[in-house]
Enzyme design. Structure first.
Site, mmCIF file in Angstrom:
data_model
loop_
_atom_site.group_PDB
_atom_site.id
_atom_site.type_symbol
_atom_site.label_atom_id
_atom_site.label_comp_id
_atom_site.label_asym_id
_atom_site.label_seq_id
_atom_site.Cartn_x
_atom_site.Cartn_y
_atom_site.Cartn_z
ATOM 1 N N ASP A 86 -30.474 23.011 118.335
ATOM 2 C CA ASP A 86 -30.028 23.188 116.954
ATOM 3 C C ASP A 86 -28.520 23.368 116.844
ATOM 4 O OD1 ASP A 86 -32.707 23.196 116.391
ATOM 5 O OD2 ASP A 86 -32.668 25.072 115.256
ATOM 6 N N ASP A 87 -28.044 23.024 115.663
ATOM 7 C CA ASP A 87 -26.722 23.425 115.141
ATOM 8 C C ASP A 87 -25.550 22.591 115.622
ATOM 9 O OD1 ASP A 87 -28.246 25.333 113.942
ATOM 10 O OD2 ASP A 87 -27.364 27.044 114.992
ATOM 11 N N HIS A 106 -31.182 19.354 109.673
ATOM 12 C CA HIS A 106 -31.023 20.821 109.711
ATOM 13 C C HIS A 106 -30.094 21.250 108.568
ATOM 14 C CE1 HIS A 106 -31.640 24.633 111.658
ATOM 15 N NE2 HIS A 106 -30.434 24.744 112.166
ATOM 16 N N HIS A 164 -26.196 24.622 106.559
ATOM 17 C CA HIS A 164 -26.896 25.660 107.316
ATOM 18 C C HIS A 164 -27.069 26.940 106.489
ATOM 19 C CE1 HIS A 164 -28.087 28.100 110.862
ATOM 20 N NE2 HIS A 164 -28.434 26.928 111.356
ATOM 21 N N TYR A 209 -32.293 29.264 110.310
ATOM 22 C CA TYR A 209 -32.821 30.623 110.531
ATOM 23 C C TYR A 209 -34.349 30.666 110.498
ATOM 24 C CZ TYR A 209 -28.046 31.065 108.852
ATOM 25 O OH TYR A 209 -26.693 30.864 108.652
ATOM 26 N N HIS A 227 -29.918 26.145 121.377
ATOM 27 C CA HIS A 227 -28.773 25.697 120.580
ATOM 28 C C HIS A 227 -27.724 25.072 121.493
ATOM 29 C CE1 HIS A 227 -30.796 28.887 118.323
ATOM 30 N NE2 HIS A 227 -30.326 28.328 117.225
HETATM 31 NI NI NI Z 1 -29.595 26.556 112.962
#
Ligand code: NI
Length: 284
Positions: A101-102, A152, A156, A193, A247
């Site tokens: 993620d991210d 995603h 965010h 989250y 991540h």
């Molecule tokens: Ni995230």
């Protein structure tokens, strides 16, 4: 746990087979009826021919074209799965999805892609739109090397604190960013989250075709407990059908990957993308 060393054929549109060389393949039908062949643990050798569409024009696959080789299976398109959310899937087969993620991150993500490539491991990246806009080349590399990209959102934010229209805008803009960069549309989303309501999951599936992808193993790598702790939490938490969350923006997470992946491969797990995993729900 080792994968059963025998030919296994599953009903209907999907079959999973083992050859005598230990090469494992999964064949699924794409939304437009093509056969989609995935090979785990060995370079892919077979690709189904694209069918002509209703206008008599050949369907093209920009991801495969970008890869410049026939080693990348054509990504499936269209709505994914029947449920509006998955944190794992039901299967006895030792399949897991490794999700990052991210990102993308300009240094950590390319390094991770090198590690995944060296092990022929496919992953799924839930990219943040703002990062994706800054690094479209990394997204293209992900797709070219057989990975999947999921939505995603752009900023965010916490979806439970947004209006439906704000969420729509987040998802649409991110969808378009990924599609424009790679030529391949995302087929699932992960709420930042993990914050999302049941109602939101339902209408997002209805409107976007996206299941909300949660996870079954969270090593809390963002707290930076150290690479060996991240690796051991992933290995001890992995079960057949599991979805592993980490991540790719954190360097220690990338440092944990060689050990985590090699231990999981040693236990017989096969890494497949989220779309491939969801397609296996209730099978095998
Ligand atoms: Ni995230």
């Amino acid at each position: 746990m080792r994968f059963p060393f025998q030919a296994t054929c599953l009903a209907s549109a999907l079959s999973l087979c083992l050859s005598m060389t230990g090469c494992q393949t999964t064949t699924t039908k794409t939304a437009d009826g093509r056969d989609e062949v995935f090979v785990f643990g060995a370079p892919k050798k077979k690709t189904s021919k694209p069918k002509k569409n209703s206008k008599g024009k050949k369907d093209t696959d920009s991801a495969t074209q970008m890869a410049g080789s026939n080693t990348v299976p054509p990504p499936a398109t269209g709505p994914l799965g029947t449920k509006d959310s998955y944190s794992s899937i039901k299967t006895n087969l030792p399949l897991v999805a490794l999700t990052f993620d991210d990102g993308p991150h300009p240094e950590n993500t390319p390094r991770l892609l090198d590690l995944l490539k060296s092990r022929n491991v496919k992953a799924t990246f839930y990219v943040v739109g703002t990062n994706a806009q800054r690094h479209p080349g990394i997204l293209r590399r992900m797709v070219a090397e057989g990975h999947e990209i999921g939505n995603h959102t752009i900023t965010h934010g916490n979806l439970t604190k947004m209006t439906p229209d704000a969420i729509r805008k987040e998802l649409k803009t991110s969808h378009q960013t990924i599609l424009s960069a790679t030529g391949v549309a995302p087929r699932s989303m992960r709420p930042p989250y993990g914050a999302i309501t049941s109602d939101q999951k339902a209408w997002i599936k209805r409107e976007f075709g996206y299941p909300s992808i949660m996870w079954s193993v969270d090593p809390e790598d963002w707290k930076r407990p150290g690479p060996s702790v991240v690796a051991s939490r992933l290995v001890s938490g992995a079960r057949p059908g599991g979805i592993l969350l980490v991540h790719d923006i954190h360097k220690p997470t990338i440092d944990a990957m060689p050990s985590a992946i090699d231990q999981l491969l040693g236990k017989g797990f096969q890494f497949i993308t989220v779309s491939q995993l969801v397609a296996m729900d209730g099978k095998g």
